[in-house]
Design an enzyme around this catalytic site. Sequence first.
Site, PDB file in Angstrom:
ATOM      1  N   TYR A 141      -1.187 -11.172  -7.638  1.00 57.51           N
ATOM      2  CA  TYR A 141      -1.403 -12.653  -7.347  1.00 57.51           C
ATOM      3  C   TYR A 141      -2.958 -12.885  -7.365  1.00 57.51           C
ATOM      4  CZ  TYR A 141       3.450 -13.646  -5.574  1.00 57.51           C
ATOM      5  OH  TYR A 141       4.667 -13.990  -5.298  1.00 57.51           O
ATOM      6  N   LYS A 192       5.237   1.482  -8.866  1.00 57.09           N
ATOM      7  CA  LYS A 192       5.664   1.640 -10.331  1.00 57.09           C
ATOM      8  C   LYS A 192       4.705   2.573 -10.883  1.00 57.09           C
ATOM      9  CE  LYS A 192       8.616   0.969 -13.745  1.00 57.09           C
ATOM     10  NZ  LYS A 192      10.138   1.246 -13.861  1.00 57.09           N
ATOM     11  N   ASP A 224      12.150  -0.462  -9.469  1.00 54.32           N
ATOM     12  CA  ASP A 224      13.308  -0.568  -9.939  1.00 54.32           C
ATOM     13  C   ASP A 224      14.453  -0.048  -9.084  1.00 54.32           C
ATOM     14  OD1 ASP A 224      12.163   1.834 -10.899  1.00 54.32           O
ATOM     15  OD2 ASP A 224      13.238   1.612 -12.900  1.00 54.32           O
ATOM     16  N   ASP A 248       7.343  -9.533  -2.656  1.00 58.12           N
ATOM     17  CA  ASP A 248       7.692 -10.957  -2.792  1.00 58.12           C
ATOM     18  C   ASP A 248       9.359 -10.805  -3.517  1.00 58.12           C
ATOM     19  OD1 ASP A 248       7.897 -13.761  -3.160  1.00 58.12           O
ATOM     20  OD2 ASP A 248       7.679 -13.474  -5.366  1.00 58.12           O
ATOM     21  N   ASP A 252      13.034 -11.145  -1.004  1.00 57.29           N
ATOM     22  CA  ASP A 252      14.200 -12.033  -1.221  1.00 57.29           C
ATOM     23  C   ASP A 252      15.539 -11.270  -1.465  1.00 57.29           C
ATOM     24  OD1 ASP A 252      12.480 -14.300  -1.492  1.00 57.29           O
ATOM     25  OD2 ASP A 252      13.543 -15.036  -3.135  1.00 57.29           O
TER      26      ASP A 252
HETATM   27  C1  IPM Z   1       6.721 -16.144  -0.652  1.00 57.03           C
HETATM   28  C2  IPM Z   1       6.900 -17.319  -1.585  1.00 57.03           C
HETATM   29  C3  IPM Z   1       5.398 -17.478  -1.984  1.00 57.03           C
HETATM   30  C4  IPM Z   1       4.867 -16.246  -2.795  1.00 57.03           C
HETATM   31  C5  IPM Z   1       5.263 -18.676  -2.980  1.00 57.03           C
HETATM   32  C6  IPM Z   1       5.660 -19.844  -2.786  1.00 57.03           C
HETATM   33  C7  IPM Z   1       3.878 -18.914  -3.522  1.00 57.03           C
HETATM   34  O1  IPM Z   1       7.701 -17.088  -2.559  1.00 57.03           O
HETATM   35  O2  IPM Z   1       6.347 -16.566   0.507  1.00 57.03           O
HETATM   36  O3  IPM Z   1       7.631 -15.103  -0.717  1.00 57.03           O
HETATM   37  O4  IPM Z   1       5.119 -15.842  -3.880  1.00 57.03           O
HETATM   38  O5  IPM Z   1       4.257 -15.451  -1.849  1.00 57.03           O
HETATM   39 MG    MG Z   2       8.979 -15.340  -2.197  1.00 55.47          MG
END
Ligand code: IPM
Ligand code: MG
Length: 366
Positions: A141, A192, A224, A248, A252
Amino acid sequence: MSKRVLVLPGDNIGSEIVAEAVKVLEAINRQRDLAIQLNWGVLGGAALDTYGNPCPQETLDSARDADAILLGAVGGPQWDHYGRELRPESGLLRIRSELELFANLRPAIMYPQLAGASSLKPEVVAGLDILIVRELVGGIYFGEPRGIRTLDNGEREGYNTYKYSESEIRRIGKVAFEAAMVRDKRLCSVDKSNVLEATIVWKDVISEMASDYPEVELSHLYVDNAAMQLVRQPKQFDVLVTGNMFGDILSDTAAMLTGSIGMLPSASLDQYGGGMYEPCHGSAPDIAGQGIANPLATILSVAMMLRYSLGSPDAAVIIEHAVSRVLDRGLRTTDIYTPGTEQVSTIAMGDAVVAELQAAELSMNG
Ligand code: IPM
Ligand code: MG
């Protein structure tokens, strides 16, 4: 001594969910005399519109002054035409980086009331309680060099740099091992290292640290495989630690195990216990303004704030119980709705949590 909280609603559903979280924070503040003072600022698209900068100096100054920051969410198609540097997401990355909020804690907890809302079988997710520890201010990032260049043949090429130094790995590793120590003492480090040098160093450093935490059972997975295991048998995990990008993605995935990303809070901490608290979900432009967003991830982020930055772990537990009781009563925003439950608006959900806080106080005093 009073505590200062900077509130940054952000964009799209950000202001809707933050309004409910603030109601809850104010209610607990009154109830328990926490002497919390709120201050407001702008970040993301809202800041871009006002200051031409997604993370203005004013916001950074107030953020440094505050004991904790409550953030809604940033971004939306309104600002998609801006270059990367000006995009709302860059504002978020900038505040994380400027304040060195390197430790991102993302707990994925399955509320038993929501077992039916997960896309996985109830027996796979029932009782799930995992913590993802994501490094937040390094890795791909932020790695330099980065950019988009034109090659000799006239083609454009985008490039980024994935790197982690030993000290960066050690400080996030410490947070993860310590988190494991107060939980089930199992830590899985995700890398990885079969392909990427940055994660070879990652795996080495985390492995070296294990001797300082002999009680913690350390394992390693390639990312993975970790993604697959998370949906195959998520309860095998206690704490996961990983870099910025993998964290990240995996957070999710973990969110959906719990029924909805609308339930997942987060804390982003610096070395000294200061932090920014935000839901893991985004600004959801598709449902903004409809009053249907789930405020619970933000409300649960307030609980994390009370626990980690404001020194009020009891207040955190009270909020978490109130959320659980609201779910017991069958109240659901659309994202967690299942037949037989009652669909409610963002505001009604916030009000219901506040009502449960008040009911809890009455029963304590009575
Ligand atoms: C998160 C979000 C952020 C990230 C974005 C909005 C930049 O997806 O906080 O997980 O990638 O860190
Ligand atoms: Mg995110």
